[in-house]
Design a protein around this motif. Structure first.
Motif, PDB file in Angstrom:
ATOM      1  N   CYS A 131      -1.803  -1.113   9.715  1.00 59.65           N
ATOM      2  CA  CYS A 131      -0.484  -0.364   9.815  1.00 59.65           C
ATOM      3  C   CYS A 131      -0.424   0.915   9.184  1.00 59.65           C
ATOM      4  CB  CYS A 131       0.534  -1.370   9.398  1.00 59.65           C
ATOM      5  SG  CYS A 131       0.644  -2.933  10.327  1.00 59.65           S
ATOM      6  N   LYS A 132      -0.694   1.115   7.895  1.00 62.16           N
ATOM      7  CA  LYS A 132      -1.044   2.245   7.300  1.00 62.16           C
ATOM      8  C   LYS A 132      -1.565   3.585   7.954  1.00 62.16           C
ATOM      9  CE  LYS A 132      -3.345   4.026   3.102  1.00 62.16           C
ATOM     10  NZ  LYS A 132      -2.192   4.721   2.357  1.00 62.16           N
ATOM     11  N   VAL A 133      -2.735   2.945   8.534  1.00 65.85           N
ATOM     12  CA  VAL A 133      -3.443   3.852   9.400  1.00 65.85           C
ATOM     13  C   VAL A 133      -2.693   4.456  10.567  1.00 65.85           C
ATOM     14  CG1 VAL A 133      -5.546   4.461  10.793  1.00 65.85           C
ATOM     15  CG2 VAL A 133      -5.905   3.333   8.509  1.00 65.85           C
ATOM     16  N   GLU A 134      -2.085   3.699  11.091  1.00 63.49           N
ATOM     17  CA  GLU A 134      -1.317   4.174  12.328  1.00 63.49           C
ATOM     18  C   GLU A 134      -0.075   4.963  12.037  1.00 63.49           C
ATOM     19  OE1 GLU A 134      -0.619   0.517  14.916  1.00 63.49           O
ATOM     20  OE2 GLU A 134      -2.611   0.140  14.573  1.00 63.49           O
ATOM     21  N   ILE A 135       0.567   4.337  10.950  1.00 63.56           N
ATOM     22  CA  ILE A 135       1.630   4.932  10.691  1.00 63.56           C
ATOM     23  C   ILE A 135       1.387   6.404  10.068  1.00 63.56           C
ATOM     24  CG2 ILE A 135       3.517   5.114   8.794  1.00 63.56           C
ATOM     25  CD1 ILE A 135       3.650   1.957   8.836  1.00 63.56           C
TER      26      ILE A 135
ATOM     27  N   VAL B 141       1.035  -1.321  -0.174  1.00 64.56           N
ATOM     28  CA  VAL B 141      -0.067   0.126   0.144  1.00 64.56           C
ATOM     29  C   VAL B 141       0.900   1.118   0.117  1.00 64.56           C
ATOM     30  CG1 VAL B 141      -1.840  -1.003   1.148  1.00 64.56           C
ATOM     31  CG2 VAL B 141      -0.123   0.072   2.749  1.00 64.56           C
ATOM     32  N   PHE B 142       0.255   2.139  -0.494  1.00 66.91           N
ATOM     33  CA  PHE B 142       0.848   3.637  -0.612  1.00 66.91           C
ATOM     34  C   PHE B 142       0.814   4.222   0.966  1.00 66.91           C
ATOM     35  CE2 PHE B 142       0.667   8.296  -1.486  1.00 66.91           C
ATOM     36  CZ  PHE B 142       1.799   8.359  -1.857  1.00 66.91           C
ATOM     37  N   LEU B 143       1.799   4.994   1.555  1.00 68.02           N
ATOM     38  CA  LEU B 143       1.647   5.795   2.485  1.00 68.02           C
ATOM     39  C   LEU B 143       1.432   7.191   2.041  1.00 68.02           C
ATOM     40  CD1 LEU B 143       4.221   4.140   4.735  1.00 68.02           C
ATOM     41  CD2 LEU B 143       1.970   3.829   4.720  1.00 68.02           C
ATOM     42  N   SER B 144       0.327   7.864   2.556  1.00 70.03           N
ATOM     43  CA  SER B 144       0.270   9.494   2.607  1.00 70.03           C
ATOM     44  C   SER B 144       0.992  10.016   3.943  1.00 70.03           C
ATOM     45  CB  SER B 144      -1.108   9.623   2.495  1.00 70.03           C
ATOM     46  OG  SER B 144      -1.654   9.022   1.464  1.00 70.03           O
ATOM     47  N   THR B 145       2.278  10.302   3.417  1.00 67.69           N
ATOM     48  CA  THR B 145       2.854  11.116   4.678  1.00 67.69           C
ATOM     49  C   THR B 145       2.807  12.546   4.597  1.00 67.69           C
ATOM     50  OG1 THR B 145       4.873  11.398   3.181  1.00 67.69           O
ATOM     51  CG2 THR B 145       4.551   8.961   4.211  1.00 67.69           C
ATOM     52  N   GLY B 146       2.274  13.253   3.667  1.00 65.62           N
ATOM     53  CA  GLY B 146       2.406  14.632   3.582  1.00 65.62           C
ATOM     54  C   GLY B 146       3.816  15.085   2.985  1.00 65.62           C
TER      55      GLY B 146
ATOM     56  N   LEU C  38       0.431   8.712  13.083  1.00 67.48           N
ATOM     57  CA  LEU C  38       1.849   9.226  13.932  1.00 67.48           C
ATOM     58  C   LEU C  38       2.324  10.181  12.948  1.00 67.48           C
ATOM     59  CD1 LEU C  38       3.252   5.637  14.984  1.00 67.48           C
ATOM     60  CD2 LEU C  38       2.267   7.510  16.292  1.00 67.48           C
ATOM     61  N   LEU C  39       2.571  10.198  11.723  1.00 66.67           N
ATOM     62  CA  LEU C  39       3.341  11.057  10.919  1.00 66.67           C
ATOM     63  C   LEU C  39       2.340  12.544  10.862  1.00 66.67           C
ATOM     64  CD1 LEU C  39       4.660   8.981   8.010  1.00 66.67           C
ATOM     65  CD2 LEU C  39       5.949   9.843   9.806  1.00 66.67           C
ATOM     66  N   ALA C  40       1.263  12.461  11.320  1.00 63.81           N
ATOM     67  CA  ALA C  40       0.521  13.392  10.962  1.00 63.81           C
ATOM     68  C   ALA C  40       0.488  14.423  12.285  1.00 63.81           C
ATOM     69  CB  ALA C  40      -0.851  13.263  10.531  1.00 63.81           C
ATOM     70  N   GLY C  41       1.211  13.925  13.313  1.00 64.83           N
ATOM     71  CA  GLY C  41       1.423  14.634  14.610  1.00 64.83           C
ATOM     72  C   GLY C  41       0.380  14.647  15.560  1.00 64.83           C
TER      73      GLY C  41
ATOM     74  N   LEU D  87      -4.559  -8.266   4.061  1.00 65.33           N
ATOM     75  CA  LEU D  87      -4.892  -6.802   3.912  1.00 65.33           C
ATOM     76  C   LEU D  87      -5.503  -5.857   5.057  1.00 65.33           C
ATOM     77  CD1 LEU D  87      -6.967  -6.906   0.445  1.00 65.33           C
ATOM     78  CD2 LEU D  87      -4.861  -5.741   0.885  1.00 65.33           C
ATOM     79  N   ALA D  88      -6.274  -6.434   5.966  1.00 69.08           N
ATOM     80  CA  ALA D  88      -6.896  -5.882   7.048  1.00 69.08           C
ATOM     81  C   ALA D  88      -5.563  -5.358   7.963  1.00 69.08           C
ATOM     82  CB  ALA D  88      -7.683  -6.716   7.797  1.00 69.08           C
ATOM     83  N   ALA D  89      -4.501  -5.977   8.273  1.00 66.09           N
ATOM     84  CA  ALA D  89      -3.408  -5.915   8.980  1.00 66.09           C
ATOM     85  C   ALA D  89      -2.534  -4.693   8.317  1.00 66.09           C
ATOM     86  CB  ALA D  89      -2.528  -7.152   9.213  1.00 66.09           C
ATOM     87  N   LEU D  90      -2.522  -4.811   7.007  1.00 66.26           N
ATOM     88  CA  LEU D  90      -1.702  -3.949   6.332  1.00 66.26           C
ATOM     89  C   LEU D  90      -2.258  -2.605   6.272  1.00 66.26           C
ATOM     90  CD1 LEU D  90       1.018  -3.656   4.624  1.00 66.26           C
ATOM     91  CD2 LEU D  90      -0.299  -4.344   2.670  1.00 66.26           C
TER      92      LEU D  90
END
Length: 93
Positions: A83-87, A48-53, A90-93, A77-80
Motif C-alpha cells: 500500500c505504501k508503494v502504491e500510494i 509506516v511513514f509515507l514519503s509524499t514529497g 500515485l502521489l509522485a504522478g 507488513l507485506a500488505a502495508l
C-alpha cells in the motif's frame, strides 16, 4: 511533541521516555513501527511513514486484533508496504 508524563494505557504501554526514544530509533532504522497492545488491550498495530514529497507528514497504519496478529506479522507488513508503494507512486504522478 512528547508530554511531560507518558500516559499508561495498558500494562504494555511504554512510559519511560528513554525507552520510547530507543524504540523510535529502532523504528527509523527498520522502517516500520509496532504497537503490541501498548495503546489498547487486545489490539496490535503496525505503521509506516509515507514519503509524499510534501511538507506535511503522513503515515499509514493498520490495527489488528491481537489474537490474529501473532504469527501473521510478515503478511501484514507485506500488505502495508505494498500500500505504501502504491500510494507513494500515485502521489509522485
Amino acid at each position: 511533541m512528547l508530554e511531560a508524563k507518558l500516559e499508561r494505557r495498558t500494562s504494555k504501554t511504554i512510559t519511560s521516555r528513554k525507552k520510547l526514544l530507543e524504540q523510535l530509533t529502532e523504528v527509523r532504522s527498520r522502517g516500520w513501527a509496532l504497537d503490541g497492545e501498548e495503546h489498547a488491550v487486545g489490539v496490535c498495530g503496525i505503521g509506516v511513514f509515507l514519503s509524499t514529497g510534501q511538507s506535511e507528514l503522513y503515515a499509514l497504519s493498520v490495527a489488528v486484533p491481537a489474537a490474529r496478529f501473532e504469527g501473521n506479522l510478515d503478511t501484514y507488513l507485506a500488505a502495508l508496504f505494498q500500500c505504501k508503494v502504491e500510494i507513494e507512486s500515485l502521489l509522485a504522478g
